[in-house]
Design a protein around this motif. Structure first.
Motif, PDB file in Angstrom:
ATOM      1  N   ILE A 166      32.599  -8.365 -83.969  1.00 29.60           N
ATOM      2  CA  ILE A 166      32.027  -9.469 -85.219  1.00 29.60           C
ATOM      3  C   ILE A 166      33.168 -10.226 -85.565  1.00 29.60           C
ATOM      4  CG2 ILE A 166      30.759  -9.682 -87.460  1.00 29.60           C
ATOM      5  CD1 ILE A 166      29.083  -7.436 -86.472  1.00 29.60           C
ATOM      6  N   SER A 167      33.150 -11.550 -85.878  1.00 30.49           N
ATOM      7  CA  SER A 167      34.295 -12.529 -86.399  1.00 30.49           C
ATOM      8  C   SER A 167      33.744 -12.638 -87.857  1.00 30.49           C
ATOM      9  CB  SER A 167      34.542 -13.415 -85.447  1.00 30.49           C
ATOM     10  OG  SER A 167      35.293 -14.335 -86.095  1.00 30.49           O
ATOM     11  N   VAL A 168      34.282 -12.355 -88.653  1.00 29.34           N
ATOM     12  CA  VAL A 168      33.860 -12.632 -90.107  1.00 29.34           C
ATOM     13  C   VAL A 168      35.000 -13.533 -90.876  1.00 29.34           C
ATOM     14  CG1 VAL A 168      33.651 -11.501 -92.436  1.00 29.34           C
ATOM     15  CG2 VAL A 168      33.012 -10.298 -90.144  1.00 29.34           C
ATOM     16  N   GLY A 169      34.285 -14.518 -91.508  1.00 25.28           N
ATOM     17  CA  GLY A 169      34.964 -15.415 -92.283  1.00 25.28           C
ATOM     18  C   GLY A 169      35.486 -16.668 -91.389  1.00 25.28           C
ATOM     19  N   SER A 170      35.820 -17.786 -92.209  1.00 28.25           N
ATOM     20  CA  SER A 170      36.240 -18.812 -91.906  1.00 28.25           C
ATOM     21  C   SER A 170      37.606 -18.681 -90.848  1.00 28.25           C
ATOM     22  CB  SER A 170      36.605 -19.903 -92.731  1.00 28.25           C
ATOM     23  OG  SER A 170      35.406 -20.236 -93.302  1.00 28.25           O
ATOM     24  N   CYS A 171      38.551 -17.782 -91.428  1.00 28.73           N
ATOM     25  CA  CYS A 171      39.782 -17.572 -90.829  1.00 28.73           C
ATOM     26  C   CYS A 171      39.801 -17.036 -89.417  1.00 28.73           C
ATOM     27  CB  CYS A 171      40.826 -16.629 -91.494  1.00 28.73           C
ATOM     28  SG  CYS A 171      41.146 -17.410 -93.164  1.00 28.73           S
ATOM     29  N   SER A 172      38.863 -16.075 -89.257  1.00 30.28           N
ATOM     30  CA  SER A 172      38.825 -15.603 -87.997  1.00 30.28           C
ATOM     31  C   SER A 172      37.864 -16.304 -86.753  1.00 30.28           C
ATOM     32  CB  SER A 172      38.492 -14.093 -88.015  1.00 30.28           C
ATOM     33  OG  SER A 172      37.302 -13.918 -88.375  1.00 30.28           O
ATOM     34  N   ASN A 173      37.165 -17.118 -87.608  1.00 30.29           N
ATOM     35  CA  ASN A 173      36.088 -17.956 -86.979  1.00 30.29           C
ATOM     36  C   ASN A 173      36.709 -19.260 -86.203  1.00 30.29           C
ATOM     37  OD1 ASN A 173      33.950 -16.484 -87.204  1.00 30.29           O
ATOM     38  ND2 ASN A 173      33.222 -17.571 -89.078  1.00 30.29           N
ATOM     39  N   CYS A 174      37.578 -19.794 -87.034  1.00 28.52           N
ATOM     40  CA  CYS A 174      37.938 -21.021 -86.565  1.00 28.52           C
ATOM     41  C   CYS A 174      39.440 -21.450 -87.167  1.00 28.52           C
ATOM     42  CB  CYS A 174      37.243 -22.233 -86.803  1.00 28.52           C
ATOM     43  SG  CYS A 174      36.997 -22.424 -88.636  1.00 28.52           S
ATOM     44  N   GLY A 175      40.101 -20.592 -88.002  1.00 32.62           N
ATOM     45  CA  GLY A 175      41.476 -20.724 -88.410  1.00 32.62           C
ATOM     46  C   GLY A 175      41.330 -20.975 -90.038  1.00 32.62           C
ATOM     47  N   GLY A 176      40.287 -21.370 -90.518  1.00 34.14           N
ATOM     48  CA  GLY A 176      40.013 -21.634 -91.971  1.00 34.14           C
ATOM     49  C   GLY A 176      41.081 -22.625 -92.408  1.00 34.14           C
ATOM     50  N   PRO A 177      41.499 -22.133 -93.773  1.00 29.44           N
ATOM     51  CA  PRO A 177      42.223 -23.151 -94.310  1.00 29.44           C
ATOM     52  C   PRO A 177      43.583 -23.293 -93.608  1.00 29.44           C
ATOM     53  CG  PRO A 177      42.100 -21.336 -95.607  1.00 29.44           C
ATOM     54  CD  PRO A 177      40.939 -21.200 -94.509  1.00 29.44           C
ATOM     55  N   TYR A 178      43.993 -22.772 -92.553  1.00 32.37           N
ATOM     56  CA  TYR A 178      45.116 -22.839 -91.933  1.00 32.37           C
ATOM     57  C   TYR A 178      45.049 -23.627 -90.742  1.00 32.37           C
ATOM     58  CZ  TYR A 178      45.555 -18.674 -94.920  1.00 32.37           C
ATOM     59  OH  TYR A 178      45.741 -17.745 -96.007  1.00 32.37           O
ATOM     60  N   TRP A 179      44.050 -24.438 -90.492  1.00 34.46           N
ATOM     61  CA  TRP A 179      43.660 -25.198 -89.404  1.00 34.46           C
ATOM     62  C   TRP A 179      44.804 -26.053 -88.853  1.00 34.46           C
ATOM     63  CZ3 TRP A 179      42.366 -30.206 -88.363  1.00 34.46           C
ATOM     64  CH2 TRP A 179      42.334 -30.804 -89.546  1.00 34.46           C
ATOM     65  N   GLU A 180      45.216 -26.647 -89.887  1.00 34.29           N
ATOM     66  CA  GLU A 180      46.076 -27.716 -89.650  1.00 34.29           C
ATOM     67  C   GLU A 180      47.656 -27.518 -89.770  1.00 34.29           C
ATOM     68  OE1 GLU A 180      45.349 -31.057 -92.220  1.00 34.29           O
ATOM     69  OE2 GLU A 180      46.489 -32.500 -90.919  1.00 34.29           O
ATOM     70  N   HIS A 181      48.049 -26.841 -90.886  1.00 30.17           N
ATOM     71  CA  HIS A 181      49.546 -26.619 -91.057  1.00 30.17           C
ATOM     72  C   HIS A 181      49.621 -25.121 -90.686  1.00 30.17           C
ATOM     73  CE1 HIS A 181      49.884 -30.600 -92.175  1.00 30.17           C
ATOM     74  NE2 HIS A 181      48.996 -30.530 -93.191  1.00 30.17           N
ATOM     75  N   GLY A 182      49.154 -24.418 -90.216  1.00 25.00           N
ATOM     76  CA  GLY A 182      49.193 -22.841 -90.047  1.00 25.00           C
ATOM     77  C   GLY A 182      49.850 -22.637 -88.900  1.00 25.00           C
ATOM     78  N   TYR A 183      51.143 -22.738 -88.789  1.00 23.04           N
ATOM     79  CA  TYR A 183      52.070 -22.355 -87.499  1.00 23.04           C
ATOM     80  C   TYR A 183      51.863 -21.030 -87.170  1.00 23.04           C
ATOM     81  CZ  TYR A 183      55.121 -20.225 -90.997  1.00 23.04           C
ATOM     82  OH  TYR A 183      55.747 -19.620 -91.847  1.00 23.04           O
ATOM     83  N   HIS A 184      51.261 -20.081 -88.033  1.00 20.27           N
ATOM     84  CA  HIS A 184      51.384 -18.797 -87.790  1.00 20.27           C
ATOM     85  C   HIS A 184      50.170 -18.219 -87.632  1.00 20.27           C
ATOM     86  CE1 HIS A 184      50.473 -19.323 -91.950  1.00 20.27           C
ATOM     87  NE2 HIS A 184      50.089 -18.147 -91.947  1.00 20.27           N
ATOM     88  N   VAL A 185      49.108 -19.073 -87.699  1.00 23.00           N
ATOM     89  CA  VAL A 185      47.662 -18.415 -87.501  1.00 23.00           C
ATOM     90  C   VAL A 185      46.866 -18.867 -86.297  1.00 23.00           C
ATOM     91  CG1 VAL A 185      45.429 -18.494 -88.702  1.00 23.00           C
ATOM     92  CG2 VAL A 185      47.572 -18.318 -90.071  1.00 23.00           C
ATOM     93  N   LEU A 186      46.334 -17.990 -85.680  1.00 21.94           N
ATOM     94  CA  LEU A 186      45.527 -18.268 -84.519  1.00 21.94           C
ATOM     95  C   LEU A 186      44.301 -18.679 -84.956  1.00 21.94           C
ATOM     96  CD1 LEU A 186      45.202 -17.464 -81.363  1.00 21.94           C
ATOM     97  CD2 LEU A 186      43.898 -15.537 -81.942  1.00 21.94           C
TER      98      LEU A 186
END
Lengths: 172, 158
Positions: A102-122
């Motif tokens: 189960i993937s919970v929340g925007s971050c683990s679904n698609c990167g969330g607020p880190y989708w553009e500049h998050g060099y460290h986030v999958l």
């Protein structure tokens, strides 16, 4: 949808219920899912509320486990960094089949607020492990957790035992 | 002591190593010092009876374009006074003496500054990355940093 529906049928005198073995096993599996919790960010804080008495996650039959070998599904709640992604993949591979995610929340679904500049986030945990249920939200409310858990139970209860990818005919 | 009094005392002791005193900023007034004498100045600030800065509140680093800068926020539990120090070093060779031997707080803070800005703290006994993975390349908070395309076969961009 399964075994319990037949309790309404009148089996007078015999005390016998006729049903398929898969229905019985799926009923048991879907109502006693033990989970490996991956609390990585603020979704995990919301998950604490979900576990507490107001929402009572354990009424779904879930029990938190600390070992992947005892877990049926893995709950990824939060931001998956690349440093953590390697660990998640290892722990997922250590789980015994059948296993769910189960993937919970925007971050683990698609990167969330880190989708553009998050060099460290999958950008989504589904890039490394297959996800069964996505729960949207940032963070999701506990009601959304309940909906996601019910979706997972529904998915489990319609699966053929020896072939996880094959669905039973009884699925609506 | 007030920062300008500390500046005067340091100036008489260390001369040109103490570069300037700045109170024109809306933030705390600070003392700019040369990187070469940083360790001796910090040692004096910690141990001299008039200063006794026994608490390093924060150590952070900045990308200033041509240079990198390191900022030290000090506090004295005994005298209840505070001080801001600043040091700069050229970005091509960002060497700054480590104060990890003076305040143990600086250990992890300097590792973080090394990890994200790439400041090379000389004399630090364990200068390895603290946040990014050990095999990460580059220093991520530099203005000219470009993220890699793949990390361990995982795509970095969206």
């Amino acid at each position: 949808m399964g075994l319990l529906d037949r309790l309404d049928d009148p089996y007078e005198g015999g005390g016998i219920i006729l049903g398929k073995v898969e229905d019985l096993l799926n009923w048991g599996r879907s109502k006693s899912d033990w989970y490996l919790h991956f609390g990585l960010a603020c979704c995990a804080i919301e998950f604490m509320a979900m576990n507490a008495s107001h929402f009572d996650f354990m009424r779904f039959g879930t029990i938190p486990r600390t070992s992947p070998r005892q877990a049926d599904f893995i709950m990824v709640t939060g931001t998956v960094t690349f440093k953590m992604a390697d660990r998640i993949k290892i722990l997922y591979e250590q789980m015994a089949e059948p296993k769910y995610v189960i993937s919970v929340g925007s971050c683990s679904n698609c990167g969330g607020p880190y989708w553009e500049h998050g060099y460290h986030v999958l950008k989504g945990v589904d890039r490394i492990i297959p996800v069964d249920v996505y729960i949207p939200g940032c963070p999701p409310r506990p009601e959304a957790f309940e909906e996601g858990m019910m979706l997972l139970q529904k998915k489990i209860s319609h699966q053929a035992i020896f072939n996880k990818r094959k669905r039973l005919e009884s699925e609506v | 002591m007030l920062p300008n009094e500390i500046y005067d005392t340091l100036k008489t002791e260390f001369g040109d190593a103490v570069i300037e005193y700045n109170d024109q900023q809306p933030t705390d007034s600070f003392i700019l010092i040369g990187a070469d004498n940083l360790f001796d100045i910090c040692h004096t600030l910690r141990d001299k009876d008039a200063f006794l800065f026994d608490y390093l509140m924060c150590l952070t680093a900045m990308d200033l374009g041509e240079n990198v800068g390191v900022v030290y926020h000090l506090y004295s539990m005994t005298h209840k006074h505070r001080l801001v120090l600043k040091v700069t070093a050229p970005k091509t060779d960002p060497k700054i003496p480590s104060v990890e031997m003076i305040w143990r707080t600086a250990d992890w803070h300097e590792r973080e500054a090394f990890d994200l800005i790439g400041v090379n703290f000389e004399g630090h006994r364990n200068l390895i990355r603290i946040l990014c993975p050990y095999d990460w390349e580059g220093h991520a908070l530099r203005k000219d940093y470009v993220a890699p395309e793949y990390y361990h076969n995982m795509k970095v961009s969206y």
